[in-house]
Design an enzyme around this catalytic site. Structure first.
Site, PDB file in Angstrom:
ATOM      1  N   ASN A  52     -10.494   3.146  -0.272  1.00  0.00           N
ATOM      2  CA  ASN A  52     -10.198   3.257   0.949  1.00  0.00           C
ATOM      3  C   ASN A  52     -10.314   4.733   1.607  1.00  0.00           C
ATOM      4  OD1 ASN A  52      -8.617   3.396   3.612  1.00  0.00           O
ATOM      5  ND2 ASN A  52      -6.562   3.552   2.490  1.00  0.00           N
ATOM      6  N   LYS A  78     -10.141   5.890   4.411  1.00  0.00           N
ATOM      7  CA  LYS A  78      -9.199   6.350   5.497  1.00  0.00           C
ATOM      8  C   LYS A  78      -9.981   6.591   6.734  1.00  0.00           C
ATOM      9  CE  LYS A  78      -5.767   7.264   2.017  1.00  0.00           C
ATOM     10  NZ  LYS A  78      -4.505   7.664   1.672  1.00  0.00           N
ATOM     11  N   HIS A 126      -0.983  -1.150   5.038  1.00  0.00           N
ATOM     12  CA  HIS A 126      -1.071   0.243   4.251  1.00  0.00           C
ATOM     13  C   HIS A 126       0.214   1.107   4.640  1.00  0.00           C
ATOM     14  CE1 HIS A 126      -2.458   3.988   3.097  1.00  0.00           C
ATOM     15  NE2 HIS A 126      -3.212   3.373   1.914  1.00  0.00           N
ATOM     16  N   GLU A 169       0.169   4.118   5.486  1.00  0.00           N
ATOM     17  CA  GLU A 169       0.227   4.840   6.584  1.00  0.00           C
ATOM     18  C   GLU A 169       0.122   4.000   7.866  1.00  0.00           C
ATOM     19  OE1 GLU A 169      -3.601   6.405   4.757  1.00  0.00           O
ATOM     20  OE2 GLU A 169      -2.160   7.215   3.453  1.00  0.00           O
ATOM     21  N   GLU A 174       1.821  -0.109  -3.851  1.00  0.00           N
ATOM     22  CA  GLU A 174       1.558   1.100  -3.688  1.00  0.00           C
ATOM     23  C   GLU A 174       2.764   1.817  -3.475  1.00  0.00           C
ATOM     24  OE1 GLU A 174      -2.750   2.113  -2.271  1.00  0.00           O
ATOM     25  OE2 GLU A 174      -1.887   1.316  -0.383  1.00  0.00           O
ATOM     26  N   GLY A 204      -1.640   9.944  -2.123  1.00  0.00           N
ATOM     27  CA  GLY A 204      -2.126  11.044  -1.711  1.00  0.00           C
ATOM     28  C   GLY A 204      -1.356  12.261  -2.083  1.00  0.00           C
ATOM     29  N   SER A 225      -2.670   7.630  -6.137  1.00  0.00           N
ATOM     30  CA  SER A 225      -3.220   8.903  -6.731  1.00  0.00           C
ATOM     31  C   SER A 225      -3.894   8.380  -8.236  1.00  0.00           C
ATOM     32  CB  SER A 225      -2.065   9.647  -7.133  1.00  0.00           C
ATOM     33  OG  SER A 225      -1.533  10.336  -6.103  1.00  0.00           O
TER      34      SER A 225
HETATM   35  C1  PEP Z   1      -4.638   4.922  -0.555  1.00  0.00           C
HETATM   36  O1  PEP Z   1      -4.985   5.073   0.406  1.00  0.00           O
HETATM   37  O2  PEP Z   1      -4.239   3.588  -0.465  1.00  0.00           O
HETATM   38  C2  PEP Z   1      -4.223   5.694  -1.872  1.00  0.00           C
HETATM   39  C3  PEP Z   1      -3.756   5.079  -2.704  1.00  0.00           C
HETATM   40  O3  PEP Z   1      -4.449   6.744  -1.637  1.00  0.00           O
HETATM   41  P1  PEP Z   1      -4.413   7.969  -2.855  1.00  0.00           P
HETATM   42  O4  PEP Z   1      -5.238   7.393  -3.896  1.00  0.00           O
HETATM   43  O5  PEP Z   1      -5.331   9.193  -2.278  1.00  0.00           O
HETATM   44  O6  PEP Z   1      -3.235   8.293  -3.439  1.00  0.00           O
END
Ligand code: PEP
Length: 252
Positions: free
Chosen positions: A8, A10, A97, A99, A171, A177, A216
């Site tokens: 992803n 973003k 997601h 975000e 998630e 992040g 992460s």
């Molecule tokens: C994500 O954007 O779905 C995500 C898991 O980000 P990160 O790997 O940076 O935690």
């Protein structure tokens, strides 16, 4: 079931940067990707077509969108439809997601509309769920995940060809992040719960719905995560932006 190794990107990368990253990734992984893996890239809308051009000869490489609006076309300024995404080469799209839930304030009802519409239009949908830290601390993980699944999948037709295009990404919001990865026990428990709930809501065929972990994921933790029961892939943000680090994740 194939494992989905998803990136992803973003709101990162210009077209040139996206093209270069996709090319470099292919140089690093082509000929080495296990047969039971699919590699999914979700760039920003503006880079979908350049990434499509780079990856379209490689069967294991898939293109996905990070978002869409649940209508074929219309007066929805600033939005993108599933029809346009399919036209540019997308097979997948993310919905829900964290975000989009927490920064763009998308409601559970709106997300349910997107899941239903995207599947009906022929996209493969990765529906993202996950609890916040205060909800975990308050012992509400089961309640939050059940609620997000129940609401998000409320309109999903149980027909086999539709369900076969659905995937879930667990998630935990506190792990996205932040560098904070969920422990193996936490991932195992959450994925087991998600599998049970999917079977309860959809029926036995839900055993084939991929459940991805995200939060992460990095080259040094992906191996232990991907081997946990009911982890059928990973959704990677930060560590997917760099071709080197994402290649190590894909090949882990
Ligand atoms: C994500 O954007 O779905 C995500 C898991 O980000 P990160 O790997 O940076 O935690």
């Amino acid at each position: 079931m194939k494992k989905i190794m998803a990136a992803n990107w973003k709101m990162y990368k210009t077209q040139q940067e996206a093209k270069d990253t996709a090319k470099k990734l292919l140089e690093l992984i082509d000929g080495k990707v296990k047969e039971d893996r699919e590699v999914l890239i979700c760039p920003p809308f503006t880079s979908l077509s350049v990434v499509a051009d780079v990856i379209n000869r490689y069967q294991y490489m898939k293109l996905g969108a990070q978002n869409f609006y649940p209508a074929i076309e219309g007066a929805y300024t600033g939005e993108i439809s599933p029809k346009m995404l399919i036209d540019v080469g997308c097979e997948y799209a993310l919905v829900g997601h964290s975000e989009r839930r927490h920064i763009l304030n998308e409601s559970p009802e709106f997300l349910a509309q997107k899941v239903e519409f995207g599947l009906e239009m022929g996209l493969k949908i990765i529906y993202c769920i996950g609890e916040k830290l205060d909800q975990r601390k308050a012992g509400k993980v089961e309640q939050v995940l059940t609620d997000q699944l129940e609401k998000g999948l409320a309109k999903v037709s149980k027909e086999k060809d539709i369900v076969s295009r659905l995937a879930i990404a667990y998630e935990p919001v506190w792990a996205i992040g932040t560098g904070e990865v969920a422990g193996e026990k936490e991932i195992y428990e959450a994925h087991t719960l998600v599998r049970e709930k999917l079977i309860e809501f959809i029926g036995g065929q839900a055993k084939d719905i991929p459940i991805l972990y995200g939060g992460s994921v990095k080259p040094d933790n992906v191996k232990s995560i991907i081997n946990i029961d009911n982890v059928d892939g990973v959704l990677v943000g930060g560590a997917s932006l760099d071709a080197n680090s994402f290649s190590q994740i894909v090949l882990a």
